[in-house]
Enzyme design. Structure first.
Site, PDB file in Angstrom:
ATOM      1  CD  GLU A  45      -2.048   1.433   2.929  1.00  0.00           C
ATOM      2  OE1 GLU A  45      -2.419   2.568   3.283  1.00  0.00           O
ATOM      3  OE2 GLU A  45      -1.942   0.463   3.702  1.00  0.00           O
ATOM      4  CG  ASP A  49      -0.172   7.006  -0.979  1.00  0.00           C
ATOM      5  OD1 ASP A  49      -1.340   7.398  -1.134  1.00  0.00           O
ATOM      6  OD2 ASP A  49       0.743   7.758  -0.586  1.00  0.00           O
ATOM      7  CG  ASP A 118      -5.602   0.736   3.362  1.00  0.00           C
ATOM      8  OD1 ASP A 118      -5.413   1.906   2.988  1.00  0.00           O
ATOM      9  OD2 ASP A 118      -5.803   0.407   4.545  1.00  0.00           O
ATOM     10  CD  GLU A 121      -3.598   4.203  -1.414  1.00  0.00           C
ATOM     11  OE1 GLU A 121      -3.815   5.428  -1.552  1.00  0.00           O
ATOM     12  OE2 GLU A 121      -3.269   3.697  -0.321  1.00  0.00           O
TER      13      GLU A 121
END
Length: 228
Positions: A45, A49, A118, A121
């Site tokens: 994650e 991101d 989450d 990502e």
């Protein structure tokens, strides 16, 4: 046959590392039951991101040459916020691949925006690490569709809701949005929409999508202080 075969087929991924994707779709509660550690999406994650933010920011920069730095920042923040990414995760069917512990049901994580964000990502992070940034860019842009290119800053404010609330507070009736013109090729359409109340034109808006044009029409009506 891997449980992720349909996922790989959908995005034409010839994976070099299946474990990355297994981790991307694994919630920490699964490790609790399986008595394992470091096999969930949390580290991926972190990578995803940055990848999503980079791709979305670059696309905004290249397609919205009229936006200033501050506006680009606001637009990117809107397009990578938790609610937005969770909707994309559901739209793409990521929820059917998630592994969780017995303490969680499918309804639990489907209604939990932060988990879906989450997962989204983490999956993008896995694709980047496995296939490279160019492949990841193509997947992310495909998932977003024309949402980035058609984004308008008015979406940061929901002018439609603001107008509706104002009108209902005064008259307890709804406004209507009418498409009065649609022109251009399929890949580059422009819509002109009027917002009306009891036959009276309150405002008009033009945009690359009906949603954008409606927001512009509502903003136009509010700017005219159209409460009759």
């Amino acid at each position: 046959m891997s449980r992720l075969d349909s996922f790989f087929k959908k995005y034409n991924i010839k994976t070099k590392n299946v474990e990355l994707y297994e981790m991307a779709f694994t919630h920490s509660s699964y490790n609790w039951d399986a008595k394992t550690s470091h096999h969930d999406y949390e580290r991926l994650e972190f990578v995803g991101d940055s990848v999503v933010g980079f791709v979305v920011g670059t696309k905004l920069y290249n397609t919205h040459k009229d936006m200033r730095e501050g506006e680009l920042t606001k637009a990117r923040s809107f397009l990578v916020q938790s609610e937005y990414l969770s909707k994309l995760a559901l739209k793409e069917g990521f929820d059917k691949y998630i592994r969780t512990g017995k303490s969680m049901t499918q309804d639990d994580f489907r209604n939990h925006k932060s988990i879906l964000e989450d997962i989204f990502e983490a999956v993008m992070g896995a694709i980047y690490l496995d296939q490279g940034i160019e492949f990841a860019r193509k997947v992310i842009e495909k998932i977003y569709g024309d949402e980035i290119e058609n984004f308008v800053l008015t979406e940061l404010k929901d002018y439609k809701s603001m107008l509706q609330e104002a009108m209902q507070a005064e008259y307890r009736e709804s406004v209507e949005y009418v498409v009065i013109e649609e022109k251009g090729p399929p890949h580059n359409k422009m819509f002109t929409i009027e917002v009306r109340f009891n036959g009276l034109i309150l405002g008009r808006g033009i945009g690359k999508s009906k949603k954008a044009a409606e927001q512009m029409a509502a903003q136009d009506a509010l700017n005219k202080k159209a409460t009759l």
